[in-house]
Design an enzyme around this catalytic site. Structure first.
Site, PDB file in Angstrom:
ATOM      1  CG  MET A 170      -2.034   0.953   1.201  1.00 50.47           C
ATOM      2  SD  MET A 170      -3.280   0.626  -0.034  1.00 50.47           S
ATOM      3  CE  MET A 170      -4.586   1.712   0.468  1.00 50.47           C
ATOM      4  CB  CYS A 171       3.416   2.693   1.127  1.00 44.47           C
ATOM      5  SG  CYS A 171       3.997   1.475   2.318  1.00 44.47           S
ATOM      6  N   GLY A 172       2.020   5.369   0.644  1.00 40.18           N
ATOM      7  CA  GLY A 172       1.772   6.524  -0.193  1.00 40.18           C
ATOM      8  C   GLY A 172       2.997   7.406  -0.242  1.00 40.18           C
TER       9      GLY A 172
ATOM     10  NE  ARG B 198      -1.405   5.004  -1.481  1.00 39.77           N
ATOM     11  CZ  ARG B 198      -1.855   4.289  -2.507  1.00 39.77           C
ATOM     12  NH1 ARG B 198      -3.101   4.458  -2.918  1.00 39.77           N
ATOM     13  NH2 ARG B 198      -1.073   3.425  -3.124  1.00 39.77           N
TER      14      ARG B 198
END
Length: 309
Positions: A1-3, A30
């Site tokens: 995910m992460c942003g 995120r």
């Protein structure tokens, strides 16, 4: 995910700390575990070193405060012993610090000497780069470190969901390209030839504080920059050498760059304005700082773009 998110002001400094915070906070969904920033102020003759002496998970230790104070004094002592003229070492949180000093020598011996103190990790070192990262969302980290007051020219940020490692600062992005001055990276994705490149770079004398592939990208690029390659060329070469599915942002003292792998599966939205360029994993992050109607687009596969001040 992460942003991931990035901004560069092309005509002078702006409220870069506040802007990156707004972008990251809009993508809290995120990655709620940690948030990190690589921010660039105006270059100075002074070196700025951001470092931590413990992890927030250690704060319950019975001698936590006394141990950190001893370590802080030892950092200051070692900087002086290696030839730095220390201006100040100030506390930024219960375990994180910011030191400013003059130093004419190589950065690697200095960073190695400081990091030999138990629990010490140098997060960034440069004439304009400052990396701040901690547990919690972007608003929590920004409030702790007073980043809304940080004015600068460009920067990148990251919100992390810990899927493959512990929730700690060592696993948080961005990563400084140790021991190269003023280079940092954030990325979304995964390198499938991580171990191959880690071994290769370690044989060249580089050390890594985490098992995160973003750190590999940072050192890979910085090593080529140090050899005289342009940022654009180094990034294009990385697309041939680094395998996996990824989108990354890199910042140097005067530039912001982005690169997507050949599959372009990891999202990135880009807005190029007259005086500012903004990039993020989601368009909502750009609209968090530019509420007016804007044009944006998704970079293509194997695309590399660099903006310089």
């Amino acid at each position: 995910m992460c942003g991931i998110a990035g901004i560069i002001h092309l005509d002078g400094p702006g409220d870069i700390g506040r802007e990156i915070t707004q972008m990251l906070q809009s993508m809290k969904h995120r990655g709620p575990d940690s948030a990190g920033y690589a921010l660039y102020g105006e270059p100075s003759e002074m070196l700025v070193m951001r470092f931590k002496l413990a992890d927030p998970n250690d704060s319950q230790d019975f001698d936590f405060s006394e141990r950190l104070e001893r370590s802080r004094r030892e950092v200051e002592s070692r900087l002086s012993k290696i030839g730095a003229n220390v201006d100040r070492v100030q506390s930024e949180s219960a375990y994180a610090y910011r030191a400013t000093f003059r130093y004419e020598g190589e950065l690697k011996p200095l960073a190695d000497y400081v990091e030999n103190i138990p629990g010490c990790e140098v997060l960034s070192l440069g004439h304009s780069l400052e990396i701040v990262k901690d547990l919690g969302d972007a608003r929590t980290v920004s409030d702790t470190y007073k980043l809304d007051d940080f004015r600068g020219t460009h920067g990148i940020g990251h919100v992390r969901m810990a899927t493959e490692s512990d929730v700690d600062i060592a696993g948080a992005h961005p990563y400084w390209a140790y021991p190269f001055s003023d280079v940092a990276v954030v990325h979304n994705g995964q390198l499938t030839n991580y171990h191959q490149w880690r071994r290769r770079l370690e044989r060249s004398g580089h050390r890594f504080q985490s098992e995160c592939d973003s750190e590999i990208i940072a050192v890979y690029l910085a090593e080529r920059l140090a050899a005289g390659m342009s940022l654009d060329s180094a990034m294009k070469e990385s697309l041939d050498d680094l395998d996996g599915v990824f989108t990354y942002l890199v910042v140097t003292e005067d530039s912001l760059g982005m690169a997507k792998d050949e599959m372009a599966a990891k999202p990135l939205v880009l807005h190029e304005g007259e005086n500012m360029v903004a990039l993020a994993s989601e368009e909502s992050a750009i609209r968090a700082i530019l509420p007016q109607e804007i044009d944006s687009y998704d970079p293509y596969e194997r695309e590399v773009m660099v903006w310089s001040r």
